[in-house]
Design a protein around this motif. Structure first.
Motif, PDB file in Angstrom:
ATOM      1  N   ARG A 215      13.408  66.618 123.909  1.00  0.00           N
ATOM      2  CA  ARG A 215      14.485  68.102 123.249  1.00  0.00           C
ATOM      3  C   ARG A 215      13.368  68.624 123.959  1.00  0.00           C
ATOM      4  O   ARG A 215      12.357  68.626 125.042  1.00  0.00           O
ATOM      5  CB  ARG A 215      14.266  68.874 122.192  1.00  0.00           C
ATOM      6  CG  ARG A 215      15.223  67.630 121.402  1.00  0.00           C
ATOM      7  CD  ARG A 215      15.076  68.329 119.784  1.00  0.00           C
ATOM      8  NE  ARG A 215      16.002  67.359 118.882  1.00  0.00           N
ATOM      9  CZ  ARG A 215      17.330  67.853 118.766  1.00  0.00           C
ATOM     10  NH1 ARG A 215      18.105  69.149 119.974  1.00  0.00           N
ATOM     11  NH2 ARG A 215      18.412  67.401 118.409  1.00  0.00           N
ATOM     12  N   CYS A 216      13.594  69.861 124.986  1.00  0.00           N
ATOM     13  CA  CYS A 216      13.221  71.111 125.769  1.00  0.00           C
ATOM     14  C   CYS A 216      12.750  71.412 125.402  1.00  0.00           C
ATOM     15  O   CYS A 216      12.658  71.988 123.644  1.00  0.00           O
ATOM     16  CB  CYS A 216      14.614  71.738 126.651  1.00  0.00           C
ATOM     17  SG  CYS A 216      14.064  73.257 126.972  1.00  0.00           S
ATOM     18  N   GLU A 217      10.979  72.079 125.801  1.00  0.00           N
ATOM     19  CA  GLU A 217       9.685  72.199 125.014  1.00  0.00           C
ATOM     20  C   GLU A 217      10.442  74.060 124.732  1.00  0.00           C
ATOM     21  O   GLU A 217       9.951  74.326 123.756  1.00  0.00           O
ATOM     22  CB  GLU A 217       8.427  72.673 125.605  1.00  0.00           C
ATOM     23  CG  GLU A 217       8.713  73.070 126.917  1.00  0.00           C
ATOM     24  CD  GLU A 217       7.158  73.917 127.417  1.00  0.00           C
ATOM     25  OE1 GLU A 217       6.367  73.995 126.985  1.00  0.00           O
ATOM     26  OE2 GLU A 217       7.341  74.142 128.855  1.00  0.00           O
ATOM     27  N   ARG A 218      11.500  74.345 125.509  1.00  0.00           N
ATOM     28  CA  ARG A 218      11.902  76.058 125.069  1.00  0.00           C
ATOM     29  C   ARG A 218      12.708  76.525 124.648  1.00  0.00           C
ATOM     30  O   ARG A 218      12.974  77.131 123.427  1.00  0.00           O
ATOM     31  CB  ARG A 218      12.102  76.948 126.787  1.00  0.00           C
ATOM     32  CG  ARG A 218      12.362  77.818 126.817  1.00  0.00           C
ATOM     33  CD  ARG A 218      11.662  78.575 127.178  1.00  0.00           C
ATOM     34  NE  ARG A 218      11.771  80.333 127.495  1.00  0.00           N
ATOM     35  CZ  ARG A 218      12.113  80.746 127.777  1.00  0.00           C
ATOM     36  NH1 ARG A 218      12.486  79.551 129.612  1.00  0.00           N
ATOM     37  NH2 ARG A 218      12.766  82.031 128.479  1.00  0.00           N
ATOM     38  N   CYS A 219      14.247  75.797 124.712  1.00  0.00           N
ATOM     39  CA  CYS A 219      15.179  75.894 123.905  1.00  0.00           C
ATOM     40  C   CYS A 219      15.577  75.048 123.206  1.00  0.00           C
ATOM     41  O   CYS A 219      16.547  74.822 122.375  1.00  0.00           O
ATOM     42  CB  CYS A 219      16.030  76.383 124.832  1.00  0.00           C
ATOM     43  SG  CYS A 219      16.982  74.550 125.279  1.00  0.00           S
ATOM     44  N   GLU A 220      15.143  73.885 122.399  1.00  0.00           N
ATOM     45  CA  GLU A 220      14.975  72.774 122.041  1.00  0.00           C
ATOM     46  C   GLU A 220      16.548  71.653 121.989  1.00  0.00           C
ATOM     47  O   GLU A 220      16.567  70.763 121.366  1.00  0.00           O
ATOM     48  CB  GLU A 220      14.936  72.711 120.882  1.00  0.00           C
ATOM     49  CG  GLU A 220      13.673  73.541 120.659  1.00  0.00           C
ATOM     50  CD  GLU A 220      12.814  73.324 119.156  1.00  0.00           C
ATOM     51  OE1 GLU A 220      13.552  72.901 118.472  1.00  0.00           O
ATOM     52  OE2 GLU A 220      11.637  74.223 118.956  1.00  0.00           O
TER      53      GLU A 220
ATOM     54  N   GLN B 231      13.798  69.412 134.622  1.00  0.00           N
ATOM     55  CA  GLN B 231      14.845  70.855 134.329  1.00  0.00           C
ATOM     56  C   GLN B 231      16.024  70.450 133.498  1.00  0.00           C
ATOM     57  O   GLN B 231      16.901  69.724 133.899  1.00  0.00           O
ATOM     58  CB  GLN B 231      15.821  70.744 136.119  1.00  0.00           C
ATOM     59  CG  GLN B 231      16.414  72.244 136.190  1.00  0.00           C
ATOM     60  CD  GLN B 231      16.558  73.080 137.075  1.00  0.00           C
ATOM     61  OE1 GLN B 231      16.098  72.608 138.255  1.00  0.00           O
ATOM     62  NE2 GLN B 231      17.420  74.093 136.924  1.00  0.00           N
ATOM     63  N   CYS B 232      15.667  71.332 132.227  1.00  0.00           N
ATOM     64  CA  CYS B 232      16.690  71.675 131.487  1.00  0.00           C
ATOM     65  C   CYS B 232      18.418  72.389 131.865  1.00  0.00           C
ATOM     66  O   CYS B 232      18.092  73.395 132.447  1.00  0.00           O
ATOM     67  CB  CYS B 232      15.931  72.436 130.473  1.00  0.00           C
ATOM     68  SG  CYS B 232      17.113  72.734 128.525  1.00  0.00           S
ATOM     69  N   SER B 233      19.439  71.804 131.556  1.00  0.00           N
ATOM     70  CA  SER B 233      20.305  72.024 131.798  1.00  0.00           C
ATOM     71  C   SER B 233      21.007  72.797 130.540  1.00  0.00           C
ATOM     72  O   SER B 233      22.088  73.868 131.100  1.00  0.00           O
ATOM     73  CB  SER B 233      21.218  70.495 132.287  1.00  0.00           C
ATOM     74  OG  SER B 233      21.508  70.106 131.164  1.00  0.00           O
ATOM     75  N   GLY B 234      20.325  73.239 129.787  1.00  0.00           N
ATOM     76  CA  GLY B 234      20.743  74.350 129.490  1.00  0.00           C
ATOM     77  C   GLY B 234      20.283  75.741 129.285  1.00  0.00           C
ATOM     78  O   GLY B 234      20.592  77.171 129.565  1.00  0.00           O
ATOM     79  N   CYS B 235      18.731  75.554 129.709  1.00  0.00           N
ATOM     80  CA  CYS B 235      18.613  77.006 129.922  1.00  0.00           C
ATOM     81  C   CYS B 235      17.558  77.165 131.475  1.00  0.00           C
ATOM     82  O   CYS B 235      17.466  78.171 130.729  1.00  0.00           O
ATOM     83  CB  CYS B 235      17.114  77.348 128.914  1.00  0.00           C
ATOM     84  SG  CYS B 235      15.405  76.342 128.963  1.00  0.00           S
ATOM     85  N   GLY B 236      17.119  75.827 131.757  1.00  0.00           N
ATOM     86  CA  GLY B 236      16.725  76.002 133.010  1.00  0.00           C
ATOM     87  C   GLY B 236      15.513  75.794 133.202  1.00  0.00           C
ATOM     88  O   GLY B 236      15.009  75.913 134.796  1.00  0.00           O
TER      89      GLY B 236
HETATM   90 ZN   LIG Z   1      15.853  74.312 128.037  1.00  0.00          ZN
END
Ligand SMILES: [Zn+2]
Ligand SMILES: Cc1cc2nc3c(=O)[nH]c(=O)nc-3n(C[C@H](O)[C@H](O)[C@H](O)COP(=O)(O)OP(=O)(O)OC[C@H]3O[C@@H](n4cnc5c(N)ncnc54)[C@H](O)[C@@H]3O)c2cc1C
Lengths: 85, 232
Positions: free
Chosen positions: A53-58, A28-33
C-alpha cells in the motif's frame, strides 16, 4: 504473520525474478501520484503473498503472490516504476 | 550454523558459514526459509549484523513467544545444523563507508541489528563521519552487543545513548518511559549539518519515531530511512 512491515521485506521474493534490487526502484501511486522507493511503501504480509500500500494514501499499489510455479505481480495501483542503475 | 551467543534473556546471535556468500554491505538482510517434514515452509527476514567479505556472517534474533520461526532460531538451532538462506538483500536501507553525511541511528530492541552492521562498517572503514546511536531497550539486560557497543563508543566519531522503557540502571537520571520527542531532539544533529537517519525496530516504534522526526524538521523527509520489523 506480522501485521505490517515495509518494502524492504520484498527484496527476497523479488530477487528471484529481477537481477537488480527492486526495493530502491521508485514507484508512482496512481491514486495520489506520490513517488517513493518501494522500500518505503507499507507491506502487509499474508500467507497468500504481500499486499503493498502507498505510504501516503494507503491505496493498494500492488500485490505480490509467491506461487510454486513463479511469482505473480499485480500492479493495479501503480502508474509506473523507475529503476535506477 | 557455527556458533551462537546469548545477547539478552530472549535473544541470541548466530554465526553462519555460508559457502559462496558474496559479502554484504551494512544494513542488508537475508531471508531464512524453514521447511517442515510435511513440506510446509515459513520464510522470515533477518538483518545481517556483520559486514564485508568472507563467508562467515552473523545474525541476531529476538524470540517472540508466540512466533513460528524465531523460537526455533533462538532456542533449538544447534551448531552443525543447516539453514536455507537467500541474500544478501536490499539496497535501500544501507550505509556505505563512502557516505559523507552525519548519521543518526535510532533502534528499538532487535532493530539494532542492521544498525550494528553500519556501526561496525563505520569503525572498520576508518570513517570519521559522526554517528549518533539512540537505542531504546526495555532494560539494561536487553541491550544487544552491549560490550562491543561500550568499546566502540570510546571512538570520538560515535555517540551511544540509551532510552530505557521499563527499567533503568539505578543511577539513571530519567524514569523509564517510551522514547520521547525530547530524547530524539537531544540526540539529534542540527539541520545545517544535513544529517541522514536510519530508524529500525518493531513497526509501531519505527512509525512513532519517524513521525516525531518529521515533526522536528531537522531531517529532509527523504533522508529518514526506515525498516519495519513487524508487530505492533
Ligand atoms: Zn498514494
Ligand atoms: C527486513 C527485515 C529484517 C528483520 N531483521 C530482524 C532481525 O535482525 N532480528 C530479529 O529478531 N527480527 C528481525 N525481523 C523480524 C523477523 O523477520 C520476524 O518477523 C520475527 O523473527 C518474528 O517471526 P516469527 O515467525 O517468530 O513470528 P510470527 O509467527 O511471524 O509472529 C508471531 C506474532 O508476533 C507478532 N510479531 C511479528 N513480528 C514482530 C516484531 N518484530 N515485534 C513484535 N511482534 C511481532 C506477529 O504480529 C504475531 O502476532 C526482520 C524483519 C524484516 C522485515
Amino acid at each position: 504473520m506480522s501485521a505490517r512491515v515495509d518494502g524492504n521485506a520484498l527484496a527476497g521474493i523479488l530477487s528471484e525474478y529481477f537481477r537488480l534490487d527492486t526495493t530502491s526502484a521508485i514507484v508512482q501511486c496512481s491514486g495520489c501520484g506520490t513517488r517513493a522507493a518501494l522500500a518505503r511503501e507499507l507491506v502487509y504480509p499474508d500467507p497468500m503473498g504481500f499486499v503493498v500500500r502507498c505510504e501516503r494514501c494507503e491505496d493498494v499499489l500492488m500485490i505480490v503472490v509467491d506461487a510454486p510455479g513463479g511469482a505473480w505481480l499485480d500492479l493495479r495501483g501503480v502508474d509506473g516504476v523507475q529503476f535506477r542503475g | 550454523m557455527v556458533e551462537t551467543r546469548i545477547q539478552t534473556p530472549s535473544a541470541r546471535s548466530i554465526q553462519l558459514d555460508v559457502p559462496g556468500w558474496p559479502g554484504n554491505i551494512a544494513g542488508q538482510h537475508l531471508d531464512v526459509r524453514l521447511t517442515a517434514e510435511d513440506g510446509y515452509t515459513a520464510v522470515r527476514s533477518y538483518s545481517i549484523a556483520s559486514v564485508g567479505d568472507g563467508e562467515r556472517i552473523e545474525l541476531a534474533v529476538d524470540r517472540l513467544p508466540t512466533g513460528e520461526v524465531s523460537p526455533y532460531l533462538v532456542e533449538e538451532l544447534r551448531a552443525g545444523d543447516q539453514l536455507e538462506v537467500r541474500g544478501p538483500l536490499g539496497t535501500y536501507f544501507v550505509w556505505h563507508p563512502t557516505d559523507t553525511a552525519p548519521v543518526q541511528l535510532i533502534a528499538g530492541g532487535s532493530g539494532i541489528v542492521p544498525l550494528m552492521a553500519m556501526i561496525r562498517s563505520h569503525e572498520t572503514s576508518g570513517s570519521t563521519v559522526p554517528f549518533h546511536l539512540l537505542y531504546s531497550v526495555r532494560s539494561p539486560r536487553d541491550v544487544f552487543f552491549a560490550d562491543e557497543l561500550r568499546a566502540l563508543a570510546e571512538s570520538p566519531h560515535l555517540r551511544v545513548t540509551y532510552v530505557y522503557t521499563r527499567q533503568a540502571p539505578p543511577d539513571w537520571p530519567i524514569a523509564p518511559a517510551r522514547i520521547t520527542t525530547a530524547a530524539i531532539a537531544a540526540d539529534a544533529f542540527s539541520r545545517e549539518e544535513n544529517p541522514v537517519a536510519f530508524v529500525c525496530g518493531p513497526t509501531g516504534f519505527v512509525e512513532t519515531v519517524a513521525d516525531i522526526m518529521v515533526g522536528l524538521r531537522i531531517f529532509a523527509p527523504l533522508t529518514i530511512k526506515t525498516e519495519r520489523f513487524g508487530g505492533k
